[in-house]
Motif scaffolding. Structure first.
Motif, short mmCIF file in Angstrom:
data_model
loop_
_atom_site.label_atom_id
_atom_site.label_comp_id
_atom_site.label_asym_id
_atom_site.label_seq_id
_atom_site.Cartn_x
_atom_site.Cartn_y
_atom_site.Cartn_z
N ALA A 9 0.82 -1.22 0.00
CA ALA A 9 0.00 0.00 0.00
C ALA A 9 0.85 1.26 0.00
CB ALA A 9 -0.92 -0.02 1.21
N GLY A 10 2.19 1.09 0.02
CA GLY A 10 3.09 2.25 -0.03
C GLY A 10 3.32 2.89 1.33
N PHE A 11 3.32 2.07 2.36
CA PHE A 11 3.61 2.51 3.74
C PHE A 11 2.72 3.68 4.18
CE2 PHE A 11 7.54 0.88 1.83
CZ PHE A 11 7.70 -0.26 2.59
N PRO A 12 1.40 3.51 4.13
CA PRO A 12 0.55 4.63 4.55
C PRO A 12 0.39 4.69 6.07
CG PRO A 12 -0.79 2.80 3.89
CD PRO A 12 0.63 2.35 3.72
N LYS A 13 -0.19 5.79 6.51
CA LYS A 13 -0.58 5.91 7.93
C LYS A 13 -1.76 4.99 8.16
CE LYS A 13 0.42 10.64 9.29
NZ LYS A 13 -0.15 11.89 9.78
N ASP A 14 -1.86 4.50 9.40
CA ASP A 14 -3.04 3.69 9.73
C ASP A 14 -4.09 4.64 10.32
OD1 ASP A 14 -4.88 1.85 10.41
OD2 ASP A 14 -3.72 0.92 12.03
N LEU A 15 -4.93 5.14 9.41
CA LEU A 15 -5.93 6.11 9.89
C LEU A 15 -7.25 5.43 10.25
CD1 LEU A 15 -5.29 9.12 7.50
CD2 LEU A 15 -4.50 8.78 9.83
N ARG A 16 -7.30 4.12 10.06
CA ARG A 16 -8.48 3.32 10.42
C ARG A 16 -9.76 3.90 9.84
NH1 ARG A 16 -6.82 1.69 16.60
NH2 ARG A 16 -4.77 0.94 16.04
N THR A 17 -9.63 4.41 8.60
CA THR A 17 -10.84 4.87 7.93
C THR A 17 -11.59 3.65 7.45
OG1 THR A 17 -9.51 5.07 5.95
CG2 THR A 17 -9.97 7.10 7.15
N LYS A 18 -12.87 3.74 7.51
CA LYS A 18 -13.67 2.59 7.10
C LYS A 18 -13.69 2.49 5.58
CE LYS A 18 -16.52 2.26 11.16
NZ LYS A 18 -17.78 2.68 11.76
N GLU A 19 -13.07 1.42 5.11
CA GLU A 19 -12.96 1.21 3.68
C GLU A 19 -14.17 0.39 3.21
OE1 GLU A 19 -9.09 -0.05 1.07
OE2 GLU A 19 -9.72 -1.38 2.67
N SER A 20 -14.81 0.89 2.18
CA SER A 20 -15.97 0.15 1.69
C SER A 20 -15.50 -1.11 0.97
CB SER A 20 -16.78 1.02 0.73
OG SER A 20 -16.04 1.22 -0.45
N ARG A 21 -16.43 -2.06 0.83
CA ARG A 21 -16.08 -3.33 0.17
C ARG A 21 -15.60 -3.08 -1.25
NH1 ARG A 21 -20.13 -8.37 0.42
NH2 ARG A 21 -19.33 -8.40 2.52
N LYS A 22 -16.26 -2.12 -1.91
CA LYS A 22 -15.91 -1.80 -3.30
C LYS A 22 -14.49 -1.26 -3.40
CE LYS A 22 -17.94 0.71 -7.15
NZ LYS A 22 -18.92 1.75 -7.54
N GLN A 23 -14.19 -0.35 -2.45
CA GLN A 23 -12.83 0.23 -2.45
C GLN A 23 -11.77 -0.84 -2.18
OE1 GLN A 23 -13.73 3.24 0.51
NE2 GLN A 23 -13.26 4.88 -0.96
N ARG A 24 -12.13 -1.75 -1.23
CA ARG A 24 -11.18 -2.78 -0.87
C ARG A 24 -10.90 -3.70 -2.06
NH1 ARG A 24 -13.28 -3.99 3.72
NH2 ARG A 24 -14.46 -5.86 3.17
N LYS A 25 -11.97 -4.04 -2.78
CA LYS A 25 -11.81 -4.90 -3.95
C LYS A 25 -10.96 -4.20 -5.00
CE LYS A 25 -15.78 -7.98 -3.94
NZ LYS A 25 -17.08 -8.28 -4.56
N LEU A 26 -11.23 -2.92 -5.15
CA LEU A 26 -10.50 -2.12 -6.15
C LEU A 26 -9.01 -2.08 -5.80
CD1 LEU A 26 -11.12 -0.33 -8.65
CD2 LEU A 26 -11.12 1.63 -7.10
N ARG A 27 -8.76 -1.86 -4.51
CA ARG A 27 -7.36 -1.79 -4.07
C ARG A 27 -6.65 -3.11 -4.31
NH1 ARG A 27 -5.20 -3.04 0.57
NH2 ARG A 27 -7.15 -3.10 1.73
#
Lengths: 386, 394
Positions: free
Chosen positions: A328-346
């Motif tokens: 993921a490129g060493f991001p901050k862990d901001l614990r934002t709620k990722e939607s299922r769609k976004q997760r699949k996309l990622r």
């Protein structure tokens, strides 16, 4: 301050309602009901009037502060993280919570009534203990603002989206860079650790000491002395644990920088359990001619083994989350709620990138000479070149 | 969250729940009274002597309604003197109390008297003493993960196990068997029940001022009340000196037990009168004339009179003849004779029948009356006689 961040375009009624409900429950409903129960119990048992007066007065304070905090909570929740508007309402609410609790002391009258009805209890000392986590709650608002400001601005299109870090340039000690850390997460974990390992045990000890003192029996003197020693240990171990907890929460999962304080925290926790468990030896010899010795060290060691299992957990966490964090490129862990769609996309993007990389590697491999000996030596020689 | 991490968390939670369950199951029976001691068992505890070791056994019932066995339950004692020096140690056997059962166990205090130094032992046996002791009860519980030990200190009074050794020189008497001469000296003592049947040695030594000594050694079986007679052989010369009161003899009885001894002694005086040394079986013979009265129902008339005496221990249980007679100026008017058993304290009241004339004389006349009491035992004759005038006259 950008007044525009108070604009209604950032405003979410649903999110505001949820936070308001949580605040209403926490600062209004639960305390109010508790005091109401106290009053009912008191009237049923024909309790002292001064206690009833005190509870009524507290109920009034709960109503006032509870309503204000609910309103503040509504506005805080309604605005997005990283906005000045949310920060302002959040910090006002967290400071007001300190004032709220302090006002419940009623200028020492609460303490006086408890002393008259039960035993002498130093409520101001308990307030001081409460103050430190409350202060961390204030700082958490700063932390949240600092953590989410950039994503907020990026989302708003006011600044360019930050490019991902190249994993090839990253060494393990780079994990300790501050830019990977989340202040909010660190402060939150530090606060909960401080409450669990220092504040609550110390409040229990203060209550026990107050209770024992009221007995006015010499036999408990040695036990009181033991409690003092335990208090000292609680502070001496609890504060470093809170500091370690900060770094554990600060750095994201999969980083060495999280793993190291996490393991250190487990080790300190083991010692904390050993100290709080009196080293598995309870000696009671206050009663003349009678001495009771309870050796429960084996049971305590069993408890410690259970706690030590967290080391296994953190090792697994490091191993399992590290590739993900790296990808993921060493991001901050901001614990934002990722939607299922976004997760699949990622994940799909990650897979495409991996396949692309693999194809490039295969292409490079097909272009190298057929002689295996040269294949091995040449790149090494090349790599030594300046 | 990833599956391995979830699994690890679940394992940790399960482990902690298991530990919590163990702790709760250990504490719960203690709070609800599931583990307890019953000291009111049907069997009474007792003290016994086994060689040189005194064993005090106390049967108790241990109730273990808990979830775990109580293992290695052990009771031990340390006996100390006033300075805290350890005199003896007693360590009970380890016992297991299974869960869900009541188990009868016997707590035993074992004190080997030979572990004590001689002075302490002697004090313990003959004088009684207070000893400090530490009792320690230890046991393992919760799968042997918890070990509890309770220590309590206290004082405990012991003995005396043998007391009241007494040489009864006043009951001593001489005997002649052919050419042999003996002086018989009774002695007595009391012993604790638990010493019943134990064999000890007594040595009774006779010594007179001429330097003559003689002794007799006896084997004595202990019982709550021991009465023995030391039959000491004497030479003819010593015997003569004793009988003509020129011996100034002393007699000492020494009792030996567990390498300790105690003694009592007394002076013998066989030649003179008075006391038990001259062989009198009784003393304090008293005719209670002051409390005497007459009684009549118009037909039968009686003189009612009481007497009392005491008997030396050696003669107790034997019979003596008592003869009471009443007389006035006209002669003997009535008498009573009977055999009485001589106990330590003898007291009787007799109704002596009187004739009408004798009754009238003593009731209405100015008569001198008297009463004579004789106590006969073998060659002994005890006499008490009292005379009064108009004792019951109108």
């Amino acid at each position: 301050m950008n007044i525009g961040e108070f604009d209604k375009k950032y405003f979410s009624l649903a999110k505001g309602s949820i936070t308001a409900a949580v605040h209403a429950l926490k600062y209004l409903a639960v305390p109010y009901i508790l005091f109401a129960f106290g009053l009912v119990a008191l009237s049923n048992q024909d309790g002292p009037q001064r206690v009833a007066d005190l509870l009524t007065e507290m109920q009034t304070l709960v109503l006032i502060f509870g309503i204000v905090l609910t309103v503040l909570g509504f506005f805080k929740g309604a605005y997005p993280k990283g906005s000045y508007s949310r920060f302002l309402f959040g910090i006002t609410a967290s400071v007001l919570v300190i004032v709220y609790v302090f006002s419940l002391l009623l200028g020492g009258r609460t303490e006086d009534v408890i002393a008259q009805e039960a035993f002498e209890l130093d409520l101001y000392l308990i307030f001081v203990l409460f103050f430190f986590p409350a202060l961390l709650a204030v700082l958490m608002q700063f932390g949240e603002f600092a953590d989410h400001r950039r994503p907020f601005l990026e989302k708003d299109g006011r600044i360019a989206v930050k490019e991902k870090e190249d994993p090839e340039d990253h060494r393990f000690y780079h994990d300790f860079r501050l830019r990977y850390g989340s202040l909010f997460n660190g402060l939150k974990l530090a606060r909960s650790t401080l409450i669990g390992f220092v504040v609550i045990p110390l409040i229990v000890i203060i209550l026990m000491k107050a209770g024992f003192s009221s007995l006015n029996v010499e036999e408990v003197d040695s036990m009181m002395s033991n409690l003092d020693d335990i208090s000292t240990y609680m502070v001496m171990l609890g504060v470093p644990m809170a500091a370690l907890a900060f770094f554990k929460g600060f750095y994201p999962k999969g980083s060495v920088s999280r793993f190291v304080p996490a393991v250190a925290m487990v080790l300190v926790t083991l010692y904390w359990i050993w100290v709080l468990g009196l080293g598995g030896q309870f000696v009671f010899d206050s009663i003349e001619e009678i001495s009771i010795n309870l050796d429960f060290s084996k049971l305590l060691l069993l408890v410690m083994v259970g706690t030590a299992l967290w080391i296994v957990y953190y090792v697994l966490e490091l191993l399992l989350y590290r590739p993900e964090w790296k990808d993921a490129g060493f991001p901050k862990d901001l614990r934002t709620k990722e939607s299922r769609k976004q997760r699949k996309l990622r994940k799909a993007e990650a897979m495409v990138a991996a396949e692309k990389k693999k194809a490039e590697e295969e292409k490079v491999a097909s272009e190298v000479p057929q002689n295996p000996a040269e294949d091995v030596t040449t790149p090494v020689q090349e790599s030594k070149e300046p | 969250m990833k599956l391995p991490l979830v699994a690890t968390r679940l394992i940790i939670v399960a482990f902690k729940l298991m530990v919590a369950a163990i702790v709760v199951l250990s504490i719960l029976p203690l709070l609800t009274g599931g583990i307890g001691l019953d000291l009111d068992g049907g069997n009474e505890g007792g003290m016994t002597l086994d060689d040189s070791t005194i064993r005090v056994e106390m049967p108790i019932t241990v109730r273990n309604d808990g979830f775990f066995d109580i293992n290695d339950l052990q009771v031990s004692f340390i006996f100390m003197n006033d300075d805290g020096d350890v005199l003896a140690e007693s360590e009970g056997e380890k016992m297991d109390i299974p869960a869900g059962k009541e188990t009868d166990v016997s707590i035993e205090i074992a004190l080997d008297l030979l572990d004590l130094d001689r002075q302490v032992r002697s004090d313990l046996i003959f004088n009684g003493t207070e000893m400090m002791f530490d009792a320690k009860i230890s046991a393992k519980y919760t799968l042997d993960m918890v070990q509890l030990s309770v220590e309590a200190g206290s004082d405990m009074g012991w003995g005396p196990f043998i007391r009241d050794l007494q040489v009864e020189e006043w009951n001593a008497y001489t005997t002649e068997e052919g050419d042999d001469r003996f002086v018989n000296v009774p002695f007595s003592f009391r012993a604790d029940d638990f010493l019943n049947g134990l064999q000890t040695i007594t040595v009774t030594e006779y010594r007179d001022e001429n330097g003559y000594t003689s002794n007799v050694t006896q084997s004595v079986h202990l019982s709550p009340q021991v009465n023995e007679m030391a039959k000491i052989p004497l030479s003819q010369e010593a015997y003569d000196r004793l009988m003509n009161s020129t011996a100034n003899a002393t007699v000492r009885t020494t009792l030996y037990i567990l390498d300790c001894s105690t003694y009592d002694e007394g002076d013998l005086n066989m030649g003179g009168g008075g006391g038990g040394g001259n062989g009198d079986p009784i003393y304090d013979l008293d005719l209670q004339w002051e409390s005497a009265s007459i009684n009549s129902d118009g037909y039968d008339h009686y003189l009612i009179v009481s007497y009392s005496f005491r008997t030396y221990q050696i003669y107790q249980g034997q019979q003596a003849q008592v003869y009471l007679e009443y007389w006035d100026t006209q002669g003997i008017q009535g008498s009573v004779s009977e055999f009485v058993v001589m106990w330590d304290q003898v007291s009787n009241t007799y109704w002596i029948p009187l004739s009408q004339d004798a009754y009238d004389r003593v009731s209405y006349g100015d008569e001198q009356v008297g009463i004579r009491l004789n106590v006969y035992y073998q060659s002994y004759n005890g006499l008490d006689e009292q005379v009064f005038i108009e004792q019951w006259g109108v």
